[in-house]
Design a protein around this motif. Sequence first.
Motif, PDB file in Angstrom:
ATOM      1  N   ARG A  28       0.866  -1.172   0.000  1.00  0.00           N
ATOM      2  CA  ARG A  28       0.000   0.000   0.000  1.00  0.00           C
ATOM      3  C   ARG A  28       0.913   1.236   0.000  1.00  0.00           C
ATOM      4  O   ARG A  28       1.944   1.238   0.693  1.00  0.00           O
ATOM      5  CB  ARG A  28      -0.860  -0.035   1.268  1.00  0.00           C
ATOM      6  N   ARG A  39     -10.309  11.257   5.995  1.00  0.00           N
ATOM      7  CA  ARG A  39     -11.403  11.303   5.012  1.00  0.00           C
ATOM      8  C   ARG A  39     -11.258  10.172   3.996  1.00  0.00           C
ATOM      9  O   ARG A  39     -10.149   9.812   3.616  1.00  0.00           O
ATOM     10  CB  ARG A  39     -11.362  12.649   4.274  1.00  0.00           C
ATOM     11  N   PHE A  40     -12.390   9.654   3.518  1.00  0.00           N
ATOM     12  CA  PHE A  40     -12.348   8.675   2.435  1.00  0.00           C
ATOM     13  C   PHE A  40     -11.734   9.359   1.215  1.00  0.00           C
ATOM     14  O   PHE A  40     -12.280  10.341   0.715  1.00  0.00           O
ATOM     15  CB  PHE A  40     -13.756   8.182   2.089  1.00  0.00           C
ATOM     16  N   CYS A  41     -10.639   8.821   0.741  1.00  0.00           N
ATOM     17  CA  CYS A  41      -9.877   9.494  -0.315  1.00  0.00           C
ATOM     18  C   CYS A  41     -10.168   8.889  -1.685  1.00  0.00           C
ATOM     19  O   CYS A  41     -10.488   9.597  -2.645  1.00  0.00           O
ATOM     20  CB  CYS A  41      -8.391   9.379   0.016  1.00  0.00           C
ATOM     21  N   SER A  42      -9.981   7.576  -1.761  1.00  0.00           N
ATOM     22  CA  SER A  42     -10.443   6.846  -2.933  1.00  0.00           C
ATOM     23  C   SER A  42      -9.863   7.411  -4.233  1.00  0.00           C
ATOM     24  O   SER A  42      -8.653   7.506  -4.373  1.00  0.00           O
ATOM     25  CB  SER A  42     -11.983   6.873  -2.913  1.00  0.00           C
ATOM     26  N   GLU A 107      -7.378   2.805  -6.091  1.00  0.00           N
ATOM     27  CA  GLU A 107      -8.101   2.501  -4.851  1.00  0.00           C
ATOM     28  C   GLU A 107      -9.552   2.172  -5.190  1.00  0.00           C
ATOM     29  O   GLU A 107     -10.055   2.585  -6.253  1.00  0.00           O
ATOM     30  CB  GLU A 107      -8.001   3.711  -3.903  1.00  0.00           C
ATOM     31  N   TYR A 110     -15.062   4.769  -3.659  1.00  0.00           N
ATOM     32  CA  TYR A 110     -15.967   4.833  -2.500  1.00  0.00           C
ATOM     33  C   TYR A 110     -17.265   5.579  -2.793  1.00  0.00           C
ATOM     34  O   TYR A 110     -18.030   5.881  -1.888  1.00  0.00           O
ATOM     35  CB  TYR A 110     -15.258   5.464  -1.298  1.00  0.00           C
ATOM     36  N   ARG A 118     -14.364   9.603   8.306  1.00  0.00           N
ATOM     37  CA  ARG A 118     -14.788   8.292   8.793  1.00  0.00           C
ATOM     38  C   ARG A 118     -15.354   8.354  10.214  1.00  0.00           C
ATOM     39  O   ARG A 118     -16.361   7.729  10.519  1.00  0.00           O
ATOM     40  CB  ARG A 118     -13.617   7.316   8.765  1.00  0.00           C
ATOM     41  N   ARG A 134     -16.229  -0.067   4.909  1.00  0.00           N
ATOM     42  CA  ARG A 134     -14.791  -0.066   4.637  1.00  0.00           C
ATOM     43  C   ARG A 134     -14.238  -1.455   4.324  1.00  0.00           C
ATOM     44  O   ARG A 134     -13.338  -1.574   3.518  1.00  0.00           O
ATOM     45  CB  ARG A 134     -14.022   0.479   5.856  1.00  0.00           C
ATOM     46  N   ARG A 135     -14.766  -2.470   4.990  1.00  0.00           N
ATOM     47  CA  ARG A 135     -14.046  -3.737   4.931  1.00  0.00           C
ATOM     48  C   ARG A 135     -14.838  -4.928   4.400  1.00  0.00           C
ATOM     49  O   ARG A 135     -14.260  -5.975   4.165  1.00  0.00           O
ATOM     50  CB  ARG A 135     -13.489  -4.084   6.332  1.00  0.00           C
ATOM     51  N   GLY A 207      -4.875   0.530  -0.199  1.00  0.00           N
ATOM     52  CA  GLY A 207      -5.373  -0.384   0.832  1.00  0.00           C
ATOM     53  C   GLY A 207      -6.285  -1.454   0.253  1.00  0.00           C
ATOM     54  O   GLY A 207      -6.103  -2.653   0.485  1.00  0.00           O
ATOM     55  N   ASN A 208      -7.250  -1.022  -0.562  1.00  0.00           N
ATOM     56  CA  ASN A 208      -8.253  -2.000  -1.006  1.00  0.00           C
ATOM     57  C   ASN A 208      -7.893  -2.701  -2.309  1.00  0.00           C
ATOM     58  O   ASN A 208      -8.304  -3.849  -2.509  1.00  0.00           O
ATOM     59  CB  ASN A 208      -9.620  -1.325  -1.087  1.00  0.00           C
ATOM     60  N   VAL A 266      -4.919   2.380  11.309  1.00  0.00           N
ATOM     61  CA  VAL A 266      -5.869   2.390  10.185  1.00  0.00           C
ATOM     62  C   VAL A 266      -7.235   1.894  10.654  1.00  0.00           C
ATOM     63  O   VAL A 266      -8.277   2.459  10.311  1.00  0.00           O
ATOM     64  CB  VAL A 266      -5.355   1.512   9.010  1.00  0.00           C
ATOM     65  N   GLN A 269      -9.496   4.364  12.545  1.00  0.00           N
ATOM     66  CA  GLN A 269      -9.998   5.563  11.858  1.00  0.00           C
ATOM     67  C   GLN A 269     -11.514   5.676  11.908  1.00  0.00           C
ATOM     68  O   GLN A 269     -12.059   6.758  11.747  1.00  0.00           O
ATOM     69  CB  GLN A 269      -9.540   5.560  10.391  1.00  0.00           C
TER      70      GLN A 269
HETATM   71  O1  LIG Z   1      -9.707   6.472   1.780  1.00  0.00           O
HETATM   72  C1  LIG Z   1      -9.625   5.433   1.103  1.00  0.00           C
HETATM   73  O2  LIG Z   1      -9.852   5.401  -0.095  1.00  0.00           O
HETATM   74  C2  LIG Z   1      -9.222   4.136   1.801  1.00  0.00           C
HETATM   75  C3  LIG Z   1      -7.749   4.060   2.066  1.00  0.00           C
HETATM   76  O3  LIG Z   1      -6.965   4.294   0.956  1.00  0.00           O
HETATM   77  O4  LIG Z   1      -9.886   4.140   3.010  1.00  0.00           O
HETATM   78  P1  LIG Z   1     -10.227   2.882   3.918  1.00  0.00           P
HETATM   79  O5  LIG Z   1      -8.997   2.544   4.724  1.00  0.00           O
HETATM   80  O6  LIG Z   1     -11.330   3.389   4.791  1.00  0.00           O
HETATM   81  O7  LIG Z   1     -10.674   1.766   3.010  1.00  0.00           O
END
Ligand SMILES: O=C(O)[C@@H](CO)OP(=O)(O)O
Length: 319
Positions: A28, A39-42, A107, A110, A118, A134-135, A207-208, A266, A269
Amino acid sequence: MMFFHLCVQAAAARQSFRMSKYKVFVMRHGEGAWTKENRFCSWVDQRLSEDGVKEALACGHLLKEAGYQLDVVFTSLLSRSIHTAWLLLEAMGQEWVPVVRTWRLNERHYGALIGLNRAEMALNHGEEQVKQWRRSYDLTPPPIDESHPYFLEIYNDRRYSTCDLSIEFLPKSESLKDVLERLQPYWDGTIVPEIKRGKLVLISGHGNSCRALLKHLEGISDADIVNVTLPTGTPILIELDENFRPTKPMQLLGDQKAIQAAIRKVEDQDQPGCQTPSIRNIKTMWEKGNIVGATECPKAMNKETVGVKSKSVTNGVGC
Ligand SMILES: O=C(O)[C@@H](CO)OP(=O)(O)O
């Protein structure tokens, strides 16, 4: 986190006694600017934070000290993933190594949650709901639409005219399952052939997008992937047999105590108490319709303009 290790060890135990034929690094990117703001960045193109730059350089030093020689690095189209690759290669003294970019490593999209805080979402929707967003594997957040403050910034961006899909077919929101579905053809068709040619590949993802790939490679179940959280800026070494099945537990390289602390950071958050300097009193700001700290927010954004009033978010995911 303990569960993370149990998942990967169980996956590897099923595959034990196979000879490793290939190695691949998945990581990552270093911490992004919006991680600090929670904040959700995506798909918003935030740069690395100062800590993120340090993390990327530290990864490069770690891999250099271990004697690795990379042949190709794959990144998303987002700057934080590309800069991580550049800094890592610089620290390794391997700047000449090709960097290949693809939206398929972006990413997770979102949707309407992009830009939201969050911890604030946890106050309004509960921690469990935010954890699910998120997960979970197959929950898709409500889609982004033209009224969202970041819609044009994303879809008018020239980089998305270079994709193997035309802009109207790019996602407007994605579950982790959707991420795997868009990523897997690229893994199979572009990355795997490089690895089979004997190249040492590093994927500087998100992350995702990394979770989706690890789910695929490690055979992590839909239920167990909920408990897998990745720290920023930590290379994960995966060893695979000739059929691309893992031969041993994946290894998160670096100081193990620091890695566990980074994973917890993480995960935390989405705790309502996880306030950042820019979010002085989250609940009050939400009630005023001022979702994010004004100084750090590039656009005035509130719960009306963002297009996800509390109820529509709740309805959108059927909870
Ligand atoms: O903000 C996002 O896009 C992701 C991390 O890159 O957030 P999260 O960890 O909540 O999936």
